[in-house]
Design a protein around this motif. Sequence first.
Motif, mmCIF file in Angstrom:
data_model
loop_
_atom_site.group_PDB
_atom_site.id
_atom_site.type_symbol
_atom_site.label_atom_id
_atom_site.label_comp_id
_atom_site.label_asym_id
_atom_site.label_seq_id
_atom_site.Cartn_x
_atom_site.Cartn_y
_atom_site.Cartn_z
ATOM 1 N N MET A 8 0.837 -1.203 0.000
ATOM 2 C CA MET A 8 0.000 0.000 0.000
ATOM 3 C C MET A 8 0.867 1.246 0.000
ATOM 4 S SD MET A 8 -2.789 -0.686 2.919
ATOM 5 C CE MET A 8 -4.324 -1.517 2.680
ATOM 6 N N MET A 9 1.876 1.228 0.873
ATOM 7 C CA MET A 9 2.744 2.393 1.004
ATOM 8 C C MET A 9 3.509 2.637 -0.285
ATOM 9 S SD MET A 9 2.218 3.441 4.010
ATOM 10 C CE MET A 9 2.826 3.609 5.670
ATOM 11 N N SER A 52 2.855 1.743 -3.359
ATOM 12 C CA SER A 52 2.099 2.148 -4.540
ATOM 13 C C SER A 52 1.450 3.513 -4.349
ATOM 14 C CB SER A 52 1.033 1.109 -4.874
ATOM 15 O OG SER A 52 0.068 1.090 -3.847
ATOM 16 N N SER A 53 1.702 4.119 -3.182
ATOM 17 C CA SER A 53 1.093 5.425 -3.014
ATOM 18 C C SER A 53 1.869 6.459 -3.812
ATOM 19 C CB SER A 53 1.053 5.804 -1.545
ATOM 20 O OG SER A 53 2.343 6.035 -1.086
ATOM 21 N N GLY A 54 1.224 7.546 -4.108
ATOM 22 C CA GLY A 54 1.819 8.541 -4.983
ATOM 23 C C GLY A 54 0.738 8.974 -5.931
ATOM 24 N N ASP A 55 1.031 9.938 -6.774
ATOM 25 C CA ASP A 55 -0.020 10.472 -7.610
ATOM 26 C C ASP A 55 -0.062 9.851 -8.992
ATOM 27 O OD1 ASP A 55 -1.210 12.049 -5.822
ATOM 28 O OD2 ASP A 55 0.070 13.768 -6.187
ATOM 29 N N ILE A 88 -0.808 7.011 -11.774
ATOM 30 C CA ILE A 88 -1.682 5.893 -12.072
ATOM 31 C C ILE A 88 -1.182 5.265 -13.361
ATOM 32 C CG2 ILE A 88 -4.005 5.232 -12.755
ATOM 33 C CD1 ILE A 88 -4.972 7.709 -11.307
ATOM 34 N N ARG A 120 -10.171 11.129 -14.894
ATOM 35 C CA ARG A 120 -8.711 11.086 -14.732
ATOM 36 C C ARG A 120 -8.025 12.109 -15.628
ATOM 37 N NH1 ARG A 120 -7.198 4.659 -14.793
ATOM 38 N NH2 ARG A 120 -8.188 4.162 -12.826
ATOM 39 N N SER A 178 -9.158 9.559 -9.519
ATOM 40 C CA SER A 178 -7.787 9.461 -10.003
ATOM 41 C C SER A 178 -7.008 8.326 -9.357
ATOM 42 C CB SER A 178 -7.065 10.794 -9.756
ATOM 43 O OG SER A 178 -7.045 11.073 -8.380
ATOM 44 N N SER A 179 -7.681 7.438 -8.608
ATOM 45 C CA SER A 179 -6.967 6.329 -7.977
ATOM 46 C C SER A 179 -6.840 5.156 -8.941
ATOM 47 C CB SER A 179 -7.714 5.904 -6.707
ATOM 48 O OG SER A 179 -7.382 4.582 -6.369
ATOM 49 N N PRO A 228 -3.287 4.316 5.811
ATOM 50 C CA PRO A 228 -2.647 4.419 4.504
ATOM 51 C C PRO A 228 -3.464 3.644 3.477
ATOM 52 C CG PRO A 228 -1.374 3.035 5.992
ATOM 53 C CD PRO A 228 -2.458 3.664 6.799
ATOM 54 N N ILE A 229 -3.734 4.258 2.367
ATOM 55 C CA ILE A 229 -4.523 3.578 1.350
ATOM 56 C C ILE A 229 -3.681 3.417 0.100
ATOM 57 C CG2 ILE A 229 -6.805 4.275 2.138
ATOM 58 C CD1 ILE A 229 -6.702 6.567 0.142
ATOM 59 N N PRO A 230 -3.937 2.371 -0.659
ATOM 60 C CA PRO A 230 -3.173 2.202 -1.886
ATOM 61 C C PRO A 230 -3.382 3.435 -2.759
ATOM 62 C CG PRO A 230 -4.580 0.296 -1.463
ATOM 63 C CD PRO A 230 -4.959 1.339 -0.472
ATOM 64 N N ASP A 231 -2.348 3.837 -3.472
ATOM 65 C CA ASP A 231 -2.454 4.960 -4.400
ATOM 66 C C ASP A 231 -2.884 6.247 -3.743
ATOM 67 O OD1 ASP A 231 -1.811 3.953 -6.958
ATOM 68 O OD2 ASP A 231 -3.559 2.679 -6.732
ATOM 69 N N SER A 232 -2.401 6.481 -2.529
ATOM 70 C CA SER A 232 -2.856 7.698 -1.887
ATOM 71 C C SER A 232 -2.139 8.896 -2.482
ATOM 72 C CB SER A 232 -2.631 7.615 -0.384
ATOM 73 O OG SER A 232 -1.264 7.507 -0.119
ATOM 74 N N SER A 233 -2.734 10.026 -2.258
ATOM 75 C CA SER A 233 -2.202 11.249 -2.850
ATOM 76 C C SER A 233 -1.063 11.802 -2.011
ATOM 77 C CB SER A 233 -3.323 12.269 -2.913
ATOM 78 O OG SER A 233 -2.786 13.553 -2.956
ATOM 79 N N SER A 234 -0.171 12.532 -2.648
ATOM 80 C CA SER A 234 0.946 13.088 -1.898
ATOM 81 C C SER A 234 0.527 14.272 -1.039
ATOM 82 C CB SER A 234 2.050 13.510 -2.859
ATOM 83 O OG SER A 234 1.528 14.395 -3.812
ATOM 84 N N LYS A 235 -0.728 14.729 -1.179
ATOM 85 C CA LYS A 235 -1.191 15.805 -0.307
ATOM 86 C C LYS A 235 -1.534 15.279 1.085
ATOM 87 C CE LYS A 235 -3.197 19.377 -3.230
ATOM 88 N NZ LYS A 235 -4.431 20.079 -3.556
ATOM 89 N N LEU A 246 2.181 11.157 5.286
ATOM 90 C CA LEU A 246 2.745 9.867 4.928
ATOM 91 C C LEU A 246 2.478 8.804 5.975
ATOM 92 C CD1 LEU A 246 6.082 10.989 3.308
ATOM 93 C CD2 LEU A 246 4.207 9.769 2.213
#
Lengths: 476, 420
Positions: free
Chosen positions: A258-259, A261-264, A266, A384, B78-79, B259-266, B269
Amino acid sequence: MIEITFVPTFAHWQRAAREALQQELAPEEIAWQELSSHTPSLPIFEESTDASTGASTSTKQFLVPKKFVELAKQIALHSDEQRWALLYRILWRLTHGEPKLLEIFVDANVALAHEMAKSVRHDIHKMRAFVRFREIKNEDGSWFVAWFEPQHHIVEQNAQFFVDRFASMRWSILTPERCAHWNGSELSFTSGLDKSHAPKDDAIEGLWLTYYKNIFNPARVKVHAMQAEMPKKYWKNLPETAVIPALLNEAPARVETMMKSSGDKIAQDNGDVWMRAPVPETASLSKVAAASKSCTACPLYKHATQTVFGEGPKHATVMMIGEQPGDYEDVAGKPFVGPAGKMLDRALEEAEFDRAEVYVTNAVKHFKWEPRGKRRIHQKPSARDIAACRPWLEAELRLVQPKVVVCLGSTAAQTVFGPAFRVTKQRGQLLESPLAKRVVATVHPSSLLRQPDEESREREYKLFVNDLRVALKAAR
Amino acid sequence: MELARKLAILADAAKYDASCASSGTVKRDSRHGKGIGSSTGMGICHSYTPDGRCVSLLKILLTNYCIFDCLYCINRASSNVQRARFTAKEVVQLTLDFYRRNYIEGLFLSSGIIRSPDYTMEQVVAVARTLRLEHEFRGYIHLKTIPEAAPELITEAGRYADRISINIELPSAADVAKLAPQKNFEKTQIAMNEIRNRIEEAKAARSENRKVPLFAPAGQSTQMIVGATAASDATILRQASSLYTKQRLRRVYYSAFSPIPDSSSKLPLVAPPLVREHRLYQADWLMRFYGFNVEEITTSAAPNLDLNIDPKLAWALRNRDIFPVDLNRSPRELLLRVPGLGTRSVERILQVRRWHRLRLDDLPRLHLPLNKVLPFVTTADYNAKALTIDGDEVLAQFRAADAQMELFAEGAASAIHGQF
């Protein structure tokens, strides 16, 4: 010491206890002796009839609080043989100078009695929660069968709950001591069985395990909390507990994924990627516009000719936002130069706008299309696409700082106000949004071109010009 | 897509909603063989997952496609999560199949927003309608509603659902603007006002005429995400207090941002410690059952709850002058303020002391946590004044003890996800 032998149900004990009280037998004088397991036909809650003693006028009446009867009925279901002696001791004290005894929770007898009643209630509740039916299908329909191991003698007392809930099904709950059966119209009880009589599987159970695995949040493991409510002694008859070790094993790795794959960003399997558009940190609109030319934040750049950024004076008082460039704009690299743009120009003139005050742009800066024959047909941008492109629009708003924003069509309006916005309901009103203080939404000029006849086109055109006038007024 | 795959995706997507309560609704049964299901008013937790949460309802989304782009949400437009969509029929069948096997008390249905709020709400309502009218389902239904949905859809939702909820998501308008720019904080509260009015109108009308249809008899609830923004506990609790009084919510759920998959950087952490969520629930309880005012729970100097000690103990240590409290004489309101005394213990003390003067030896039989209670009370034969309740050593001792307990007493937190 006097031995009292009785069928271990509340009603029989009540009768025996009454007689003992009549004879003034003190608690210490009695040994309560249970008859071996009660027969299936004996109802536990038979109200005692007093037929034998009621007739006699010499019978002493004993008044006890109602609460005691309720408590005793619960405790009668407890598995501890000592319960009868405890009940008699409390009964004795209640009738021998301590009528308020039950309210004194700190008394050792009372505390123990409440403890026992609580344990019975708990068992009743857990049976309602943890019985798991498995379906057996045969020629005459289905029968749902469960295997459960209660701690106390609660099956008969609890059966009505299952009738109330599942009367339209036929079911059996098997336990080592008593079994309850419902055939669709009647409740019956038989003696206990062992687990081998219960069905081994069920067609839906796999889906239940799927649900259980996926509703679990690996980011918050609280095993103690789970076990406090679902003690291990129940686990062996709960199918879902089989997956718990695996869930716990996988949890740390799942959280790590989860951690990571986080980021903006897709990415789709076909290679398409979306991310927030990289807007340079600058106060220069022309620098931002130049940077936008090489934007690849969404897959639209692959099939469009070029980025079509907004155009107009840097300090325009009005900003017009459309949806996306069309076929003409994509080729020309300028917004609103095709038929829709001509329509907009005409309407702006009619509304007496000064073109030098107007900045025009789009929510999405690349043309999205699909081929149909030799033509490129406009396609609506996805959520998107819009999200990826949004930073460009935000930069334009920040740097131009228009007094009024005009949203042309629903894509622009929803980009500014959110997806719930309906242009048809709120067009022509001066509104506020987090992106801009003063916003007017109206239709897209291309919708005027799509009107079926001259009359409706004329009518829609007038409404459009009116909406523009609202914006112009707000800008002054 | 096969059903099991859809179930996996749409249960996974639903797990960030904390509520699973199935209590507080009207009594129903199907003992005469029509339809299926019952509710006794008491909820039942049919299972527990290793995250300590109860499984009472089949909690799923109708779809996790969504046109909204709320940054804290795993299902935002957008996820990158895999998407799926149930048909109404599939949800109905799944609910009945699970219910017949006694896995669940009913259904908690929520949905990503597809096409428009009304379209989505119509789909959600259709599931409830089919369950109630076609299958005469008498189990529990919780429907998540959308502030923007048309009033007639909310009316219908309220008719079939035991509980309806709208998530407030974040404790302030500024937070919502930052993380969920397409949502509107005021609008959400206005929608909750309207639901409150409907619930009260239906209740009043029904007391005169039993034929008036019910409207969400188990009331409305909401959820606030904790730790996704810098909002203090004071802000969160003030918002909760306002929701309890103005919108008359049954429950406010606090969900530690996870924490969620594909979370936003806003988003931050790191997740906030789960104990913060736990402390908020304790504070929430103090407001609802212990007569605490929201302003008593935090101070302007310390707007966040102490993570090391529970909020009632923290309050007691700030207000040492009112202690020790005499267990044999003090009124209920004061007893409720004693650390370690719960509402049930207080009722029992009040009952016992009518007939019996409480002594130190009696306290273990009331199952009181003695180490917590003793420094703050007097009994017939004991006075806390003998011990000193002043001085920071006592505080230090509590901190150490409580921090220790926290490691093992996770069970305590489970109560908050259980049934009431």
